[in-house]
Design a protein around this motif. Structure first.
Motif, short mmCIF file in Angstrom:
data_model
loop_
_atom_site.label_atom_id
_atom_site.label_comp_id
_atom_site.label_asym_id
_atom_site.label_seq_id
_atom_site.Cartn_x
_atom_site.Cartn_y
_atom_site.Cartn_z
N CYS A 39 41.54 18.83 107.33
CA CYS A 39 41.98 19.39 108.61
C CYS A 39 43.23 18.63 109.09
CB CYS A 39 40.87 19.26 109.65
SG CYS A 39 41.26 20.02 111.25
N ASP A 45 45.86 19.42 119.28
CA ASP A 45 44.71 18.53 119.47
C ASP A 45 45.05 17.41 120.46
OD1 ASP A 45 42.76 19.64 117.56
OD2 ASP A 45 44.26 19.09 116.07
N HIS A 63 41.52 21.78 114.20
CA HIS A 63 41.50 23.24 114.05
C HIS A 63 42.31 23.75 112.85
CE1 HIS A 63 45.00 22.28 116.54
NE2 HIS A 63 45.57 23.36 116.01
N GLU A 64 43.14 22.93 112.21
CA GLU A 64 43.92 23.36 111.05
C GLU A 64 43.15 23.03 109.78
OE1 GLU A 64 48.58 22.93 112.46
OE2 GLU A 64 47.72 21.43 111.13
N TRP A 89 42.06 30.84 114.58
CA TRP A 89 41.55 30.88 115.95
C TRP A 89 41.80 32.23 116.64
CZ3 TRP A 89 45.91 31.16 119.14
CH2 TRP A 89 47.08 30.53 118.69
N ASN A 112 34.83 33.93 119.11
CA ASN A 112 34.43 32.57 118.73
C ASN A 112 32.91 32.57 118.56
OD1 ASN A 112 36.83 31.52 121.08
ND2 ASN A 112 37.04 31.19 118.89
N LEU A 129 40.42 25.16 120.16
CA LEU A 129 40.79 26.50 119.72
C LEU A 129 39.60 27.26 119.11
CD1 LEU A 129 44.38 25.96 118.26
CD2 LEU A 129 43.72 26.99 120.44
N ILE A 131 37.32 26.10 117.22
CA ILE A 131 37.05 25.71 115.83
C ILE A 131 36.36 24.35 115.75
CG2 ILE A 131 38.14 25.11 113.62
CD1 ILE A 131 40.18 27.31 114.16
N THR A 138 31.44 22.72 110.73
CA THR A 138 31.71 23.31 112.02
C THR A 138 31.15 24.72 112.07
OG1 THR A 138 33.40 23.67 113.72
CG2 THR A 138 33.99 24.28 111.46
N VAL A 140 31.57 28.52 113.48
CA VAL A 140 32.61 29.44 113.94
C VAL A 140 32.08 30.87 113.86
CG1 VAL A 140 34.54 27.96 113.26
CG2 VAL A 140 33.60 29.61 111.62
N GLN A 144 36.55 34.17 111.96
CA GLN A 144 37.49 33.05 111.94
C GLN A 144 37.66 32.47 110.54
OE1 GLN A 144 35.42 31.23 115.66
NE2 GLN A 144 37.51 30.43 115.70
N CYS A 162 47.21 26.82 111.82
CA CYS A 162 47.89 26.77 113.12
C CYS A 162 49.40 26.63 112.95
CB CYS A 162 47.33 25.65 113.99
SG CYS A 162 47.97 25.67 115.68
#
Length: 363
Positions: A39, A45, A63-64, A89, A112, A129, A131, A138, A140, A144, A162
């Protein structure tokens, strides 16, 4: 079943992030769990940590990301356990007015996960975002998750989630750069350099990079800039006009989001040219331009949401181009780090010392 993993949490505005135990519930209807492999550390962030986006602390940052789907909830048909995915996202709803008119990249009701991940004491987390991928797993919404070719390493592919997509899409989608056109990109961080790479991929023949740091301008050349301008030393509008026969560029991209930079981009474009804002402005800033100039120059002024991308279309395409050696995702990766190094990575980001630090989850 609840999964326990380690994740990076911002508990309060401006406070250093902490690595804590995160509880991830089994996926519910329409949801998926992704085992995160890598990530990227994005400025967004840092904005969450600083309270510049919302005050819904504590945040689960990151989130990436790219990883592998390890569980899915009822009704999920678009991804399956074992799929290699990049997280996005903007999971489109398919039902809003944008989707129904055939423009899902502008979806106004993106999805989401409905459930919340929590801290060990039950405190609900707000995932960055939607995520929250600075974590081993995680939760989601399944929409997503965008399937890509597993030959692409997670450290590179995850960046499409992102900043790289935002920049490349600002050039290719929002700015609609065409073969033979001229482009100026203001701000040569991760988003700006992705815009340069996107402009090159689209066939631009003159690509002018503008920044205040020579180090970033050198990075920009690696991504395809044909000319560079240090705007601390040279008026960028005059320099760009000099490089384009006195006319200005066909497409000017503001990857900073500062009113002065936007004004420079506005005046650096040719008549009937396009100006694109993809840099995120602070909530309280204003842009003032003479109305006669807005009218008299024609063309278009556009903002770029996530590079106006459709993840299901654009992520696999850019991964394929990367695997063909035509899109330089690896060049964005400055260093691989562990979860414990995110706070230091934020400092590097602020100082402009690295395009992207990437958290590798086996570190």
């Amino acid at each position: 079943m609840t999964y326990e993993v380690k994740g990076v949490v911002a508990r309060s505005k401006g406070a250093p992030v902490t690595v804590e135990t995160i509880l991830v519930p089994d996926p519910g209807p329409g949801e998926a769990i992704v085992d995160v492999q890598a990530c990227g550390v994005c400025a967004t962030d840092l904005h969450y940590r600083e309270g510049n986006i919302s005050d819904d602390f504590p945040f689960l940052l990151g989130h990436e990301a790219a990883g592998v789907v390890s569980a899915v909830g009822d009704g999920v048909t678009d991804v399956a356990v074992g799929d290699y995915v990049v997280l996005n996202w903007r999971a489109v709803c398919g039902q809003c007015r944008a989707c129904l008119r055939g423009e899902p990249q502008y979806c106004f009701d993106t999805h989401n996960a409905a459930q919340k991940m929590t801290l060990a004491d039950g405190t609900e987390l707000s995932p960055a975002l939607g995520i929250g991928a600075f974590a081993g797993k995680t939760l989601v919404h399944s929409g997503q998750c965008t399937k890509i070719d597993p030959a692409a390493p997670a450290t590179a592919a995850g960046l499409l989630g992102c900043g790289v997509m935002a920049g490349a899409g600002a050039a290719m989608n929002t700015g609609a750069v065409r073969r033979g056109e001229s482009v100026a990109v203001f701000g040569c961080g991760g988003v700006g350099d992705a815009a340069i790479a996107g402009a090159k991929l689209a066939g631009a023949t003159t690509i002018v990079a503008v920044d205040v740091e020579d180090r970033k301008l050198e990075w920009a050349r690696q991504f395809g800039a044909t000319h560079t301008v240090n705007s601390k030393e040279t008026d960028p509008v005059e320099a760009i006009r000099a490089l384009t026969g006195g006319f200005g560029v066909d497409v000017a991209i503001d990857a900073v989001g500062h009113p002065k930079v936007f004004e420079q981009a506005f005046y650096a474009r040719d008549l009937a040219g396009r100006v694109v804002m993809v840099g995120v402005p602070a909530p309280d800033v204003r842009i003032e331009l003479p109305a006669i100039e807005v009218f008299g120059r024609g063309g278009a002024i556009k903002s770029s949401w996530y590079g106006d991308c459709l993840p299901s279309r654009d992520f696999p395409m850019l991964v394929d181009l990367y695997l063909q050696g035509r899109f330089p995702l690896d060049e964005f990766v400055g260093e691989a780090i562990g979860l414990d190094d995110v706070e230091e990575a934020f400092d590097d980001l602020r100082r402009g010392e690295v395009l992207r630090s990437v958290v590798v989850l086996d570190k």
